[in-house]
Design a protein around this motif. Structure first.
Motif, PDB file in Angstrom:
ATOM      1  N   ILE A 188      15.888   1.720 -23.014  1.00 17.40           N
ATOM      2  CA  ILE A 188      14.864   0.684 -23.042  1.00 17.40           C
ATOM      3  C   ILE A 188      14.592   0.282 -24.485  1.00 17.40           C
ATOM      4  O   ILE A 188      14.329   1.125 -25.344  1.00 17.40           O
ATOM      5  CB  ILE A 188      13.576   1.171 -22.362  1.00 17.40           C
ATOM      6  N   TYR A 189      14.646  -1.018 -24.774  1.00 19.51           N
ATOM      7  CA  TYR A 189      14.382  -1.529 -26.119  1.00 19.51           C
ATOM      8  C   TYR A 189      13.037  -2.240 -26.208  1.00 19.51           C
ATOM      9  O   TYR A 189      12.545  -2.483 -27.286  1.00 19.51           O
ATOM     10  CB  TYR A 189      15.489  -2.494 -26.539  1.00 19.51           C
ATOM     11  N   GLY A 190      12.481  -2.592 -25.100  1.00 21.84           N
ATOM     12  CA  GLY A 190      11.216  -3.317 -25.117  1.00 21.84           C
ATOM     13  C   GLY A 190      10.454  -3.023 -23.845  1.00 21.84           C
ATOM     14  O   GLY A 190      10.247  -1.871 -23.495  1.00 21.84           O
ATOM     15  N   THR A 191      10.101  -4.059 -23.123  1.00 22.67           N
ATOM     16  CA  THR A 191       9.298  -3.913 -21.924  1.00 22.67           C
ATOM     17  C   THR A 191      10.175  -4.020 -20.679  1.00 22.67           C
ATOM     18  O   THR A 191      10.813  -5.040 -20.444  1.00 22.67           O
ATOM     19  CB  THR A 191       8.213  -5.001 -21.874  1.00 22.67           C
ATOM     20  N   LEU A 192      10.205  -2.941 -19.895  1.00 27.64           N
ATOM     21  CA  LEU A 192      10.942  -2.945 -18.638  1.00 27.64           C
ATOM     22  C   LEU A 192      10.128  -3.682 -17.582  1.00 27.64           C
ATOM     23  O   LEU A 192       8.925  -3.455 -17.450  1.00 27.64           O
ATOM     24  CB  LEU A 192      11.200  -1.510 -18.193  1.00 27.64           C
ATOM     25  N   ARG A 193      10.771  -4.581 -16.851  1.00 27.71           N
ATOM     26  CA  ARG A 193      10.089  -5.325 -15.794  1.00 27.71           C
ATOM     27  C   ARG A 193      10.800  -5.100 -14.468  1.00 27.71           C
ATOM     28  O   ARG A 193      12.030  -5.028 -14.409  1.00 27.71           O
ATOM     29  CB  ARG A 193      10.065  -6.823 -16.119  1.00 27.71           C
ATOM     30  N   GLY A 194      10.034  -5.032 -13.395  1.00 28.39           N
ATOM     31  CA  GLY A 194      10.594  -4.892 -12.058  1.00 28.39           C
ATOM     32  C   GLY A 194      10.524  -6.203 -11.302  1.00 28.39           C
ATOM     33  O   GLY A 194      10.289  -7.266 -11.872  1.00 28.39           O
ATOM     34  N   ASN A 195      10.694  -6.124  -9.986  1.00 26.90           N
ATOM     35  CA  ASN A 195      10.656  -7.323  -9.141  1.00 26.90           C
ATOM     36  C   ASN A 195       9.541  -7.257  -8.104  1.00 26.90           C
ATOM     37  O   ASN A 195       9.614  -7.872  -7.051  1.00 26.90           O
ATOM     38  CB  ASN A 195      12.014  -7.545  -8.451  1.00 26.90           C
ATOM     39  N   GLN A 196       8.507  -6.490  -8.413  1.00 21.95           N
ATOM     40  CA  GLN A 196       7.359  -6.355  -7.528  1.00 21.95           C
ATOM     41  C   GLN A 196       6.723  -7.715  -7.252  1.00 21.95           C
ATOM     42  O   GLN A 196       6.429  -8.463  -8.186  1.00 21.95           O
ATOM     43  CB  GLN A 196       6.341  -5.437  -8.195  1.00 21.95           C
ATOM     44  N   PRO A 197       6.494  -8.054  -5.985  1.00 20.81           N
ATOM     45  CA  PRO A 197       5.802  -9.318  -5.690  1.00 20.81           C
ATOM     46  C   PRO A 197       4.367  -9.301  -6.232  1.00 20.81           C
ATOM     47  O   PRO A 197       3.799  -8.245  -6.512  1.00 20.81           O
ATOM     48  CB  PRO A 197       5.804  -9.373  -4.158  1.00 20.81           C
ATOM     49  N   ALA A 198       3.784 -10.469  -6.363  1.00 17.31           N
ATOM     50  CA  ALA A 198       2.424 -10.586  -6.884  1.00 17.31           C
ATOM     51  C   ALA A 198       1.427  -9.894  -5.958  1.00 17.31           C
ATOM     52  O   ALA A 198       1.585  -9.886  -4.736  1.00 17.31           O
ATOM     53  CB  ALA A 198       2.046 -12.054  -7.052  1.00 17.31           C
ATOM     54  N   GLY A 199       0.400  -9.303  -6.544  1.00 18.38           N
ATOM     55  CA  GLY A 199      -0.622  -8.621  -5.758  1.00 18.38           C
ATOM     56  C   GLY A 199      -1.777  -8.185  -6.630  1.00 18.38           C
ATOM     57  O   GLY A 199      -1.910  -8.634  -7.778  1.00 18.38           O
ATOM     58  N   LYS A 200      -2.599  -7.304  -6.104  1.00 21.54           N
ATOM     59  CA  LYS A 200      -3.775  -6.820  -6.826  1.00 21.54           C
ATOM     60  C   LYS A 200      -3.826  -5.296  -6.802  1.00 21.54           C
ATOM     61  O   LYS A 200      -3.472  -4.659  -5.813  1.00 21.54           O
ATOM     62  CB  LYS A 200      -5.057  -7.379  -6.213  1.00 21.54           C
ATOM     63  N   MET A 201      -4.293  -4.742  -7.894  1.00 20.51           N
ATOM     64  CA  MET A 201      -4.553  -3.314  -8.017  1.00 20.51           C
ATOM     65  C   MET A 201      -6.007  -3.126  -8.438  1.00 20.51           C
ATOM     66  O   MET A 201      -6.450  -3.713  -9.425  1.00 20.51           O
ATOM     67  CB  MET A 201      -3.633  -2.686  -9.061  1.00 20.51           C
ATOM     68  N   THR A 202      -6.772  -2.353  -7.679  1.00 19.85           N
ATOM     69  CA  THR A 202      -8.154  -2.042  -8.022  1.00 19.85           C
ATOM     70  C   THR A 202      -8.354  -0.539  -7.874  1.00 19.85           C
ATOM     71  O   THR A 202      -7.525   0.160  -7.282  1.00 19.85           O
ATOM     72  CB  THR A 202      -9.148  -2.792  -7.121  1.00 19.85           C
ATOM     73  N   HIS A 203      -9.456  -0.039  -8.404  1.00 24.96           N
ATOM     74  CA  HIS A 203      -9.765   1.375  -8.217  1.00 24.96           C
ATOM     75  C   HIS A 203     -11.269   1.567  -8.167  1.00 24.96           C
ATOM     76  O   HIS A 203     -12.038   0.707  -8.631  1.00 24.96           O
ATOM     77  CB  HIS A 203      -9.157   2.219  -9.337  1.00 24.96           C
ATOM     78  N   ARG A 204     -11.687   2.702  -7.581  1.00 34.38           N
ATOM     79  CA  ARG A 204     -13.106   3.028  -7.509  1.00 34.38           C
ATOM     80  C   ARG A 204     -13.258   4.548  -7.496  1.00 34.38           C
ATOM     81  O   ARG A 204     -12.351   5.274  -7.092  1.00 34.38           O
ATOM     82  CB  ARG A 204     -13.738   2.440  -6.253  1.00 34.38           C
ATOM     83  N   PRO A 205     -14.414   5.065  -7.951  1.00 36.96           N
ATOM     84  CA  PRO A 205     -14.649   6.508  -7.920  1.00 36.96           C
ATOM     85  C   PRO A 205     -15.120   6.957  -6.531  1.00 36.96           C
ATOM     86  O   PRO A 205     -15.836   6.226  -5.838  1.00 36.96           O
ATOM     87  CB  PRO A 205     -15.747   6.706  -8.963  1.00 36.96           C
ATOM     88  N   LEU A 206     -14.704   8.135  -6.137  1.00 34.03           N
ATOM     89  CA  LEU A 206     -15.182   8.767  -4.909  1.00 34.03           C
ATOM     90  C   LEU A 206     -15.831  10.103  -5.269  1.00 34.03           C
ATOM     91  O   LEU A 206     -15.456  10.737  -6.251  1.00 34.03           O
ATOM     92  CB  LEU A 206     -14.023   9.029  -3.935  1.00 34.03           C
TER      93      LEU A 206
END
Length: 203
Positions: free
Chosen positions: A66-84
């Motif tokens: 890897i020489y820079g930023t590795l990119r995948g082919n993941q479709p667009a979406g959202k990532m969120t998180h919350r404490p439990l």
């Protein structure tokens, strides 16, 4: 929340040189034209390498350095998180971070297995201990999501369903308990997932 994004390519970022050579290009298997050589020593046609960068990011197509930023082919979406408040087995002194991934269904592009065909989406949950190391891993996963590396489109190993969103080589804990396969306790999980992320240039 983190939004998926389309990759962009800046050829000026590539560690390339114009050194000569007569060997065939490992990508197109023809004689090299406008040869470009990476720092690892592997050479390619300029057009072939630029095409590889658009789909894979700044990574050698042969040795995967890897020489820079590795990119995948993941479709667009959202990532969120919350404490439990729940406590994970093996982590009695802290709460839990619940991650939510939402990837809607859509049409596959040229970077997916069956361009033009519909793929089904997914909504997945994953869990980390809400301590210092868990929060560090969360930040690394945020970066991996931005680089479209968490998911891909393919065939589900568990259900056999084709043309669907699946995990992509970065393991997640999808259960609060039940042992090391999908849940906790698993004292080595945070170390392992950091190693998987590091292999993709995220550390």
């Amino acid at each position: 929340s983190i939004q998926g994004s389309e990759p962009s390519v800046d050829p000026a970022l590539h560690p390339l040189s114009d050194e000569g050579g007569d060997e065939d290009c490992p990508i197109c298997l023809d004689k090299v034209t406008e040869r470009r050589k990476l720092q690892c020593g592997h050479g390619f046609c300029r057009a072939c390498l630029e095409g590889s960068v658009k789909s894979l990011g700044e990574i050698c197509p042969l040795c995967k350095k890897i020489y820079g930023t590795l990119r995948g082919n993941q479709p667009a979406g959202k990532m969120t998180h919350r404490p439990l408040r729940d406590r994970l087995p093996g982590y009695p002194d802290c709460g839990t971070i619940e991650i939510s991934y939402v990837i809607p269904g859509g049409t596959q592009t040229a970077e997916h297995p069956n361009p033009g065909m519909y793929f089904s989406g997914t909504h997945r949950y994953a869990y980390l201990p809400d301590n210092r190391e868990g929060r560090q891993v969360l930040e690394l996963l945020n970066r991996a999501f931005n680089q479209r590396l968490i998911f891909t489109v393919g065939t589900s190993i568990t259900t056999g369903q084709q043309n669907t969103v699946i995990w992509n080589d970065i393991h997640h804990k999808t259960s609060l308990n039940g042992g090391p396969h999908f849940g906790y306790p698993d004292p080595d999980y945070l170390k392992r997932v950091r190693e998987e992320l590091k292999a993709k240039g995220i550390e």
